[in-house]
Design an enzyme around this catalytic site. Structure first.
Site, PDB file in Angstrom:
ATOM      1  N   SER A 188       0.792  -1.228   0.000  1.00  0.00           N
ATOM      2  CA  SER A 188       0.000   0.000   0.000  1.00  0.00           C
ATOM      3  C   SER A 188       0.827   1.282   0.000  1.00  0.00           C
ATOM      4  O   SER A 188       0.345   2.316  -0.442  1.00  0.00           O
ATOM      5  CB  SER A 188      -0.964  -0.004   1.181  1.00  0.00           C
ATOM      6  OG  SER A 188      -0.278  -0.259   2.383  1.00  0.00           O
ATOM      7  N   HIS A 216      -5.305  -3.485  -2.437  1.00  0.00           N
ATOM      8  CA  HIS A 216      -4.992  -2.516  -3.499  1.00  0.00           C
ATOM      9  C   HIS A 216      -4.945  -3.148  -4.883  1.00  0.00           C
ATOM     10  O   HIS A 216      -4.692  -2.451  -5.864  1.00  0.00           O
ATOM     11  CB  HIS A 216      -3.674  -1.801  -3.207  1.00  0.00           C
ATOM     12  CG  HIS A 216      -3.836  -0.697  -2.220  1.00  0.00           C
ATOM     13  ND1 HIS A 216      -4.410   0.507  -2.542  1.00  0.00           N
ATOM     14  CD2 HIS A 216      -3.536  -0.627  -0.907  1.00  0.00           C
ATOM     15  CE1 HIS A 216      -4.442   1.277  -1.473  1.00  0.00           C
ATOM     16  NE2 HIS A 216      -3.916   0.614  -0.459  1.00  0.00           N
ATOM     17  N   LYS A 247     -11.950   0.458  -1.503  1.00  0.00           N
ATOM     18  CA  LYS A 247     -11.028   1.220  -2.360  1.00  0.00           C
ATOM     19  C   LYS A 247     -11.607   1.296  -3.776  1.00  0.00           C
ATOM     20  O   LYS A 247     -12.532   2.059  -4.000  1.00  0.00           O
ATOM     21  CB  LYS A 247      -9.635   0.617  -2.265  1.00  0.00           C
ATOM     22  CG  LYS A 247      -9.040   0.932  -0.887  1.00  0.00           C
ATOM     23  CD  LYS A 247      -7.785   0.228  -0.527  1.00  0.00           C
ATOM     24  CE  LYS A 247      -7.338   0.717   0.856  1.00  0.00           C
ATOM     25  NZ  LYS A 247      -6.492  -0.247   1.556  1.00  0.00           N
TER      26      LYS A 247
HETATM   27  C1  PLP Z   1      -6.635  -0.399   3.027  1.00  0.00           C
HETATM   28  C2  PLP Z   1      -6.032  -1.725   3.295  1.00  0.00           C
HETATM   29  C3  PLP Z   1      -6.691  -2.644   4.111  1.00  0.00           C
HETATM   30  C4  PLP Z   1      -7.928  -2.289   4.855  1.00  0.00           C
HETATM   31  O1  PLP Z   1      -9.053  -2.182   4.041  1.00  0.00           O
HETATM   32  P1  PLP Z   1     -10.315  -1.362   4.545  1.00  0.00           P
HETATM   33  O2  PLP Z   1     -11.432  -1.905   3.744  1.00  0.00           O
HETATM   34  O3  PLP Z   1     -10.024   0.080   4.301  1.00  0.00           O
HETATM   35  O4  PLP Z   1     -10.469  -1.640   6.008  1.00  0.00           O
HETATM   36  C5  PLP Z   1      -6.136  -3.893   4.255  1.00  0.00           C
HETATM   37  N1  PLP Z   1      -4.979  -4.232   3.641  1.00  0.00           N
HETATM   38  C6  PLP Z   1      -4.324  -3.362   2.858  1.00  0.00           C
HETATM   39  C7  PLP Z   1      -3.066  -3.788   2.189  1.00  0.00           C
HETATM   40  C8  PLP Z   1      -4.826  -2.079   2.662  1.00  0.00           C
HETATM   41  O5  PLP Z   1      -4.154  -1.213   1.909  1.00  0.00           O
END
Ligand code: PLP
Length: 399
Positions: A188, A216, A247
């Site tokens: 991320s 992601h 996302k």
């Molecule tokens: C954003 C993210 C999460 C968490 O996801 P949410 O739906 O925002 O709680 C988990 N793992 C990674 C690698 C992320 O970037």
């Protein structure tokens, strides 16, 4: 009239901790979005080109998702009223899980309230104190928390270090308990992709459960955004795939895909599933619509990648250090936290929002601003953003 709050001495350590953050230039205020999450948006009263959202495909404001959410509110109300295992499993939750399983080409799927809950809840449910977790050093915080909650032994390998991972697996070859090999699909803060084929080989060779967090990569990598497993064509070789609905999918939530047994087990043992209320129906309805958009409209992901290639190429030509990025997540690595925050502030004043990130989100000395272009940015918007990045970068001596 509100009463001024007085803080009891028991809580005075908070102010001291905040002062320490200020000294280290790690203190921040929240940027507040006025209106919709768009490629050009209004934060803190200023119109800026938005390079900070995870809204890869512009689905947060997509007409189809909006329409389905509104219909769900009209027909089904605003809340689910209970956790999934009591009275909070609505038909639309089951439909969404079936849709996701079909999309990911797995037997079954379970939806959690967030990607964070999906990771932490799953790792903690699957592993116990006699087990071993082998984890990439840059894995997401929700994986780390899940590992800790599981009370398993945790061994961390160098970022994308296949050889280092194998060294650990050799050393623990006679481990009695279960073993989990776990990695992010797309990292991320760096935007690089896990060496999934090699990690799957290791998982098979050393008899590990293989798990990937594709937050992601969901809606970004693979055919129609099916993720890292599809990108490398590794279907059937990853036991547990986590994805997010927060996302690229544009709404909120997380999911786990795998065998029917895995999903049934999580229904019985994953604590966020058992102890936290399920999504409002409108969230599930928006997500269903998002998967329809992904399957019907391939151009949207093509546009994301065209914008990504254009933007990255120009940043590199300008001399910025974009690290190892291979995806729309493009860090501009600056090093010193104070400098990264100054860069971000300078950009904001000139009309570009690119958030700075420092320790503990990234290692000390690797502070950066993090940019994400989306499918919905226009070429002129990206050109303007690049021009501002170059101007402010030169002023601060970053390029
Ligand atoms: C954003 C993210 C999460 C968490 O996801 P949410 O739906 O925002 O709680 C988990 N793992 C990674 C690698 C992320 O970037």
């Amino acid at each position: 009239m509100t009463q001024p709050t007085t803080q009891r001495p028991t809580m005075s350590f908070l102010r001291e901790e905040l002062d320490k953050l200020k000294e280290k230039n790690l203190y921040f205020r929240l940027r507040v979005l006025e209106g919709e999450q768009l490629p050009v948006a209004r934060f803190d009263g200023r119109q800026v080109i938005n390079l900070s959202s995870n809204n890869y495909l512009g689905l947060t404001t997509h007409p189809k998702l909006r329409q389905k959410a509104l219909e769900a509110v009209e027909k089904l109300g605003v809340g689910s009223g209970a956790v999934r295992t009591i009275a909070g499993t609505m038909k639309i939750h089951m439909e969404l899980e079936e849709r996701i399983a079909r999309f990911k080409k797995t037997e079954a799927a379970v939806v959690f309230q967030s990607g964070f809950a999906a990771n932490a809840g799953t790792v903690a449910a699957i592993l116990g104190k006699d087990d071993l977790i082998v984890s990439d050093e840059l894995n997401h915080a929700s994986i780390i928390d899940g590992c800790r909650l599981s009370r398993a032994t945790i061994k961390v390998f160098q970022h994308k270090g296949v050889a280092d991972c194998e060294r650990i697996l050799k050393e623990t070859a006679n481990w009695n308990g279960k073993k989990l090999l776990i990695t992010d699909g797309v990292f991320s803060m760096d935007g690089d992709i896990a060496p999934l084929p090699q990690l799957c080989d290791l998982a098979e060779k050393y008899n590990c459960i293989m798990m990937i967090d594709d937050a992601h990569a969901s809606g970004v990598l693979g055919r129609n955004g099916r993720g890292t497993v599809d990108h490398y064509n590794m279907h059937g070789r990853v036991d547990i795939q986590v994805g997010t609905l927060s996302k690229a999918i544009g709404a909120l939530g997380g999911y786990v895909c795998g065998s029917r047994d895995l999903i049934e087990y999580l229904y019985h043992r994953a604590r966020p599933f058992l102890f936290s209320t399920s999504h409002p129906p409108a969230v599930a309805a928006s997500c269903m619509a998002a998967f329809e958009v992904l399957e019907e409209n391939e151009e949207i992901i093509q546009k994301l990648w065209e914008n990504t290639r254009f933007f990255k190429k120009r940043l590199t030509e300008m001399g910025f250090n974009t690290g190892m990025s291979e995806t729309p997540i493009t860090p501009i690595i600056v090093g010193d936290a104070a400098r990264a925050f100054a860069f971000s502030r300078g950009l904001f004043e000139e009309g570009v929002f690119a958030q700075a990130v420092g320790f503990p989100t990234v290692p000390e000395g690797k502070a950066r601003i993090r940019t994400i272009v989306t499918a919905t940015h226009t070429r002129p918007e990206l050109e303007r953003a690049l021009e501002i990045l170059e101007r402010v970068g030169k002023k601060l001596g970053i390029v």
